[in-house]
Write an enzyme that holds these catalytic residues in place. Structure first.
Site, PDB file in Angstrom:
ATOM      1  N   THR A  44     101.203  47.628  -1.061  1.00  0.00           N
ATOM      2  CA  THR A  44     101.800  47.554   0.275  1.00  0.00           C
ATOM      3  C   THR A  44     103.021  48.466   0.386  1.00  0.00           C
ATOM      4  O   THR A  44     103.152  49.246   1.337  1.00  0.00           O
ATOM      5  CB  THR A  44     102.215  46.113   0.601  1.00  0.00           C
ATOM      6  OG1 THR A  44     101.079  45.261   0.507  1.00  0.00           O
ATOM      7  CG2 THR A  44     102.795  46.013   1.997  1.00  0.00           C
ATOM      8  N   TYR A 107      92.596  40.799   8.409  1.00  0.00           N
ATOM      9  CA  TYR A 107      91.973  40.924   9.729  1.00  0.00           C
ATOM     10  C   TYR A 107      90.702  40.086   9.878  1.00  0.00           C
ATOM     11  O   TYR A 107      90.532  39.392  10.864  1.00  0.00           O
ATOM     12  CB  TYR A 107      91.678  42.396  10.085  1.00  0.00           C
ATOM     13  CG  TYR A 107      91.277  42.569  11.542  1.00  0.00           C
ATOM     14  CD1 TYR A 107      92.244  42.550  12.540  1.00  0.00           C
ATOM     15  CD2 TYR A 107      89.942  42.695  11.915  1.00  0.00           C
ATOM     16  CE1 TYR A 107      91.890  42.661  13.874  1.00  0.00           C
ATOM     17  CE2 TYR A 107      89.578  42.814  13.247  1.00  0.00           C
ATOM     18  CZ  TYR A 107      90.555  42.796  14.223  1.00  0.00           C
ATOM     19  OH  TYR A 107      90.202  42.902  15.546  1.00  0.00           O
ATOM     20  N   TYR A 133      96.088  39.136  -4.925  1.00  0.00           N
ATOM     21  CA  TYR A 133      97.343  39.356  -4.194  1.00  0.00           C
ATOM     22  C   TYR A 133      97.278  38.574  -2.892  1.00  0.00           C
ATOM     23  O   TYR A 133      96.489  38.892  -2.005  1.00  0.00           O
ATOM     24  CB  TYR A 133      97.528  40.854  -3.944  1.00  0.00           C
ATOM     25  CG  TYR A 133      98.728  41.265  -3.121  1.00  0.00           C
ATOM     26  CD1 TYR A 133      99.836  40.445  -2.950  1.00  0.00           C
ATOM     27  CD2 TYR A 133      98.760  42.527  -2.528  1.00  0.00           C
ATOM     28  CE1 TYR A 133     100.934  40.846  -2.203  1.00  0.00           C
ATOM     29  CE2 TYR A 133      99.850  42.955  -1.783  1.00  0.00           C
ATOM     30  CZ  TYR A 133     100.930  42.116  -1.622  1.00  0.00           C
ATOM     31  OH  TYR A 133     102.013  42.518  -0.882  1.00  0.00           O
ATOM     32  N   ARG A 138     101.170  39.191   5.987  1.00  0.00           N
ATOM     33  CA  ARG A 138     100.554  40.448   6.406  1.00  0.00           C
ATOM     34  C   ARG A 138      99.055  40.313   6.680  1.00  0.00           C
ATOM     35  O   ARG A 138      98.525  40.971   7.564  1.00  0.00           O
ATOM     36  CB  ARG A 138     100.772  41.526   5.335  1.00  0.00           C
ATOM     37  CG  ARG A 138     102.197  42.059   5.282  1.00  0.00           C
ATOM     38  CD  ARG A 138     102.319  43.207   4.290  1.00  0.00           C
ATOM     39  NE  ARG A 138     103.668  43.761   4.222  1.00  0.00           N
ATOM     40  CZ  ARG A 138     104.081  44.813   4.913  1.00  0.00           C
ATOM     41  NH1 ARG A 138     103.259  45.443   5.729  1.00  0.00           N
ATOM     42  NH2 ARG A 138     105.318  45.249   4.798  1.00  0.00           N
ATOM     43  N   LYS A 161      99.418  37.655  -7.689  1.00  0.00           N
ATOM     44  CA  LYS A 161     100.722  37.943  -7.086  1.00  0.00           C
ATOM     45  C   LYS A 161     100.837  37.059  -5.854  1.00  0.00           C
ATOM     46  O   LYS A 161     100.106  37.232  -4.888  1.00  0.00           O
ATOM     47  CB  LYS A 161     100.829  39.421  -6.706  1.00  0.00           C
ATOM     48  CG  LYS A 161     102.095  39.762  -5.925  1.00  0.00           C
ATOM     49  CD  LYS A 161     102.099  41.209  -5.454  1.00  0.00           C
ATOM     50  CE  LYS A 161     103.329  41.530  -4.618  1.00  0.00           C
ATOM     51  NZ  LYS A 161     103.332  42.939  -4.122  1.00  0.00           N
ATOM     52  N   ILE A 203     106.490  41.094  -9.120  1.00  0.00           N
ATOM     53  CA  ILE A 203     106.072  42.393  -8.597  1.00  0.00           C
ATOM     54  C   ILE A 203     107.006  42.680  -7.437  1.00  0.00           C
ATOM     55  O   ILE A 203     106.889  42.089  -6.368  1.00  0.00           O
ATOM     56  CB  ILE A 203     104.589  42.391  -8.206  1.00  0.00           C
ATOM     57  CG1 ILE A 203     103.733  42.097  -9.451  1.00  0.00           C
ATOM     58  CG2 ILE A 203     104.186  43.732  -7.590  1.00  0.00           C
ATOM     59  CD1 ILE A 203     102.233  42.032  -9.197  1.00  0.00           C
TER      60      ILE A 203
END
Length: 293
Positions: A44, A107, A133, A138, A161, A203
């Protein structure tokens, strides 16, 4: 293989928008010299959303070359198309990466069963370790702990993560996942407490700017010296917050530009440089921390 302070590295760019490989090499060396344990390339923070596949692969390839084996490189390979994520992972595993970081599909809003099938398919198709992740701020989709627990028993899926910042999820995950499953924080603000409560690493976006302090904090926590870890983290709390006053990686790129590590502060559209007030805020903080003169 993976532990401690892992930087979610920016992708430096020229004013034309092309990747600035000279600055990338400088940044990689900065991390090798300052104790960073591993690099996430084109996640990202590396603007994976706006790098086409050929460029994405080239940035990871160059990052591996620039580390020259000094520290592991984890390639960001997530996609909301399972086949696209598989294809990208297959390209990355031939570059010498040590792992793949695969984000929850965005999405589409898949069901938990869909996410399990998605990650199993990715893991089945690669010989490289996969780190899940989860960043629902997001992706909107949020993989739950029961799904992670099921996936933790796949031999290629080695960790997660977790960027939720919810420490109660960590406590629950620890009781459910396979014994050797690795737990990484993806939230700098809660990262220290994540480590002190049994996490294996962070991270980190903050590590872009203050890699030595992040490394020291992670090492202290890993050794069980939680008081020292928290003392070091106190020096970083304001930085953790300030780096996110605009969407990541807007402020980290500006900070690295002012530090002379990135030649330009360029971002890919639709991201643009920070507002002048934000520029002043981060610069003032970096001066107070002794990072800028």
């Amino acid at each position: 293989m993976f532990k401690g302070s892992i930087v979610a590295l920016i992708t430096p760019m020229q004013p034309s928008g092309e990747v600035d490989y000279a600055s990338l090499q400088r940044l990689v060396q900065f991390h090798v010299e300052n104790g960073t344990d591993a690099i996430v390339s084109v996640g990202t923070t590396g603007e994976s959303a706006t790098l086409p596949v050929t460029e994405h692969v080239e940035v990871v390839k160059k990052t591996v070359q620039f580390t020259d084996g000094a520290i592991p490189v984890i390639a960001g390979t997530g996609a909301n198309s399972t086949q696209e994520a598989i294809d990208l992972g297959n390209e990355m595993q031939d570059l010498g990466v040590s792992g793949l970081l695969s984000v929850v599909p965005y999405y589409n809003k898949p069901q938990q069963r869909g996410m399990i099938a998605h990650f199993n398919a990715i893991a089945d198709a690669t010989s490289v370790p996969v780190i899940l992740y989860n960043v629902p701020s997001r992706t909107v989709a949020d993989i739950d702990n029961d799904a992670v627990a099921e996936l933790s028993h796949h031999k290629q899926i080695i960790g997660i993560k977790d960027a939720t910042g919810d420490l109660s999820r960590l406590a629950d995950l620890k009781t459910k996942v396979a014994d050797d499953f690795l737990l990484f924080s993806g939230d700098d603000l809660s990262g220290c407490e994540f480590l002190c409560n049994g996490g294996h690493g962070v991270i980190s976006v903050t590590s872009n700017i203050a890699p030595a302090l992040m490394s020291q904090m992670c090492k202290a926590a890993a050794s069980g010296d939680f008081a020292t870890a928290r003392e070091i983290n106190e020096k970083l709390v304001e930085l953790h917050t300030t780096l996110f006053i605009e969407p990541n990686p807007v402020i980290p790129k500006w900070a690295l530009y002012k530090m002379g590590l990135a030649q330009y502060p360029t971002l890919r559209l639709p991201m643009v440089e920070p507002e002048s007030t934000s520029q002043a805020t981060i610069e003032k903080l970096l001066q107070a921390m002794g990072i800028l003169a």
